[in-house]
Design a protein around this motif. Structure first.
Motif, mmCIF file in Angstrom:
data_model
loop_
_atom_site.group_PDB
_atom_site.id
_atom_site.type_symbol
_atom_site.label_atom_id
_atom_site.label_comp_id
_atom_site.label_asym_id
_atom_site.label_seq_id
_atom_site.Cartn_x
_atom_site.Cartn_y
_atom_site.Cartn_z
ATOM 1 N N ILE A 70 0.842 -1.205 0.000
ATOM 2 C CA ILE A 70 0.000 0.000 0.000
ATOM 3 C C ILE A 70 0.872 1.248 0.000
ATOM 4 O O ILE A 70 0.657 2.191 -0.772
ATOM 5 C CB ILE A 70 -0.939 0.002 1.222
ATOM 6 N N VAL A 71 1.883 1.253 0.859
ATOM 7 C CA VAL A 71 2.782 2.410 0.950
ATOM 8 C C VAL A 71 3.548 2.590 -0.354
ATOM 9 O O VAL A 71 3.672 3.712 -0.860
ATOM 10 C CB VAL A 71 3.758 2.241 2.133
ATOM 11 N N LEU A 72 4.055 1.498 -0.913
ATOM 12 C CA LEU A 72 4.802 1.597 -2.172
ATOM 13 C C LEU A 72 3.938 2.182 -3.278
ATOM 14 O O LEU A 72 4.410 3.007 -4.078
ATOM 15 C CB LEU A 72 5.326 0.215 -2.586
ATOM 16 N N GLY A 73 2.681 1.782 -3.350
ATOM 17 C CA GLY A 73 1.794 2.270 -4.397
ATOM 18 C C GLY A 73 1.492 3.746 -4.259
ATOM 19 O O GLY A 73 1.688 4.527 -5.204
ATOM 20 N N TYR A 74 1.022 4.152 -3.080
ATOM 21 C CA TYR A 74 0.625 5.545 -2.871
ATOM 22 C C TYR A 74 1.825 6.492 -2.829
ATOM 23 O O TYR A 74 1.821 7.547 -3.475
ATOM 24 C CB TYR A 74 -0.186 5.676 -1.583
ATOM 25 N N VAL A 75 2.826 6.125 -2.067
ATOM 26 C CA VAL A 75 4.001 6.995 -1.930
ATOM 27 C C VAL A 75 4.793 7.037 -3.235
ATOM 28 O O VAL A 75 5.288 8.096 -3.632
ATOM 29 C CB VAL A 75 4.887 6.513 -0.763
ATOM 30 N N GLY A 76 4.887 5.902 -3.912
ATOM 31 C CA GLY A 76 5.601 5.880 -5.191
ATOM 32 C C GLY A 76 4.951 6.790 -6.216
ATOM 33 O O GLY A 76 5.634 7.524 -6.940
ATOM 34 N N ALA A 77 3.605 6.781 -6.277
ATOM 35 C CA ALA A 77 2.897 7.641 -7.225
ATOM 36 C C ALA A 77 3.075 9.109 -6.867
ATOM 37 O O ALA A 77 3.339 9.950 -7.743
ATOM 38 C CB ALA A 77 1.412 7.279 -7.243
ATOM 39 N N ALA A 78 2.930 9.443 -5.568
ATOM 40 C CA ALA A 78 3.085 10.839 -5.140
ATOM 41 C C ALA A 78 4.494 11.344 -5.415
ATOM 42 O O ALA A 78 4.686 12.477 -5.878
ATOM 43 C CB ALA A 78 2.757 10.971 -3.651
ATOM 44 N N ALA A 79 5.502 10.504 -5.146
ATOM 45 C CA ALA A 79 6.891 10.907 -5.394
ATOM 46 C C ALA A 79 7.151 11.084 -6.885
ATOM 47 O O ALA A 79 7.845 12.023 -7.300
ATOM 48 C CB ALA A 79 7.848 9.865 -4.804
ATOM 49 N N THR A 80 6.586 10.207 -7.698
ATOM 50 C CA THR A 80 6.766 10.312 -9.151
ATOM 51 C C THR A 80 6.191 11.625 -9.677
ATOM 52 O O THR A 80 6.830 12.314 -10.485
ATOM 53 C CB THR A 80 6.079 9.129 -9.862
ATOM 54 N N LYS A 81 4.987 11.971 -9.226
ATOM 55 C CA LYS A 81 4.375 13.237 -9.651
ATOM 56 C C LYS A 81 5.269 14.411 -9.285
ATOM 57 O O LYS A 81 5.474 15.332 -10.101
ATOM 58 C CB LYS A 81 3.008 13.406 -8.983
ATOM 59 N N SER A 82 5.790 14.411 -8.068
ATOM 60 C CA SER A 82 6.602 15.534 -7.603
ATOM 61 C C SER A 82 7.914 15.639 -8.376
ATOM 62 O O SER A 82 8.361 16.743 -8.699
ATOM 63 C CB SER A 82 6.897 15.383 -6.102
ATOM 64 N N ILE A 83 8.523 14.501 -8.660
ATOM 65 C CA ILE A 83 9.778 14.512 -9.420
ATOM 66 C C ILE A 83 9.548 15.056 -10.823
ATOM 67 O O ILE A 83 10.339 15.861 -11.342
ATOM 68 C CB ILE A 83 10.386 13.096 -9.464
ATOM 69 N N ILE A 84 8.460 14.630 -11.454
ATOM 70 C CA ILE A 84 8.132 15.145 -12.790
ATOM 71 C C ILE A 84 7.940 16.657 -12.746
ATOM 72 O O ILE A 84 8.473 17.396 -13.595
ATOM 73 C CB ILE A 84 6.864 14.452 -13.334
ATOM 74 N N LEU A 85 7.182 17.137 -11.757
ATOM 75 C CA LEU A 85 6.962 18.577 -11.627
ATOM 76 C C LEU A 85 8.256 19.307 -11.332
ATOM 77 O O LEU A 85 8.487 20.418 -11.825
ATOM 78 C CB LEU A 85 5.935 18.846 -10.526
ATOM 79 N N GLY A 86 9.127 18.700 -10.514
ATOM 80 C CA GLY A 86 10.412 19.322 -10.223
ATOM 81 C C GLY A 86 11.245 19.521 -11.480
ATOM 82 O O GLY A 86 11.867 20.569 -11.677
ATOM 83 N N LEU A 87 11.252 18.521 -12.346
ATOM 84 C CA LEU A 87 11.994 18.627 -13.605
ATOM 85 C C LEU A 87 11.360 19.661 -14.535
ATOM 86 O O LEU A 87 12.071 20.368 -15.272
ATOM 87 C CB LEU A 87 12.061 17.256 -14.280
#
Length: 253
Positions: A102-119
């Protein structure tokens, strides 16, 4: 490890983000542009350089970190809170899915969104000022570590909150002020000695300065201290998430 479950949660969260993609991208891009106009032009006309770095370029890492912290926290907190609010969390809890998945799914998606926005913010900033990344590996490392850490932090907030209002309390009243006071737009060496000491108790200072060092090799604190503080906060968040699932604290709707 139930990879299918992790992939399903991750894909669902990314698809939800994709439905509002224009707003999700347009908002941070416009905000960054406004920050450059207000701070880069107005203050930059009075402060030419800080530690040998042009002021407009100096604030870029701070702006990326500001967006990264707020977006990671809000994406993860809303992602786990909404199923609790809607009552669909029971479908997840009754499925053969472990807390780790559960943590991998939710946290992984949130982190991916933020990294994309950061770039995207980094690319946007390059239209305003000349940017150089002295240590790309360190830059990516701090970007990923910060995104994951604050996505975990947001996940904790989403579990703790019992209303939409509470989702915004910590990000708006604590996280954002600490980010602005953490050297986003200035070097802490510009402050009086007393306030320099006080600022060192702000953990965001270490995140921003570590990230800024990866760009210009300029930092108000030692790079390894910044890395240690980031890893320390990540460890605390991991311990808190483990405790939440161990005790079943507010996992249900």
């Amino acid at each position: 490890m139930n990879v299918t479950a992790v992939r399903a949660i991750y894909a669902f969260e990314m698809a939800r983000w994709g439905r509002t993609l224009m707003q999700s991208i347009l908002s941070p891009v416009l905000s960054t542009s406004l920050y450059f106009i207000v701070f880069g032009a107005a203050i930059g006309s009075r402060i030419a350089q800080i530690d040998g770095v042009p002021y407009g370029a100096f604030i870029v890492p701070g702006l990326i970190m500001l967006m990264l912290l707020t977006e990671s926290t809000s994406n993860a907190s809303f992602g786990i809170y909404f199923p609790r609010f809607a009552g669909t969390i029971y479908e997840l809890l009754s499925a053969p899915v472990s807390p780790l998945e559960i943590v991998l799914g939710y946290v992984g998606a949130a982190a991916t969104k933020s990294i994309i926005l950061g770039l995207i913010i980094l690319a946007t900033a390059s239209f305003f000022v000349e940017i150089r990344v002295a240590h790309p590996v360190w830059m990516i490392g701090f970007l990923v570590l910060t995104a994951v850490t604050f996505s975990l932090f947001g996940f904790i907030i989403g579990i703790w909150a019992d209303g939409f209002e509470k989702l915004q309390v910590i990000p708006m009243l604590i996280l954002t002020p600490l980010t602005f006071l953490g050297g986003t737009f200035y070097s802490i060496h510009m402050l009086p000695p007393f306030w320099q000491t006080v600022t060192l108790f702000n953990p965001i200072v270490y995140l921003i300065n570590g990230f800024r060092w990866s760009f210009y090799e300029v930092s108000d604190v030692n790079i390894f201290v910044s890395l240690a503080m980031t890893l320390g906060f990540l460890t605390l968040c991991l311990a808190a998430v483990w405790w939440i699932f161990k005790t079943g604290y507010r996992i249900k709707a």
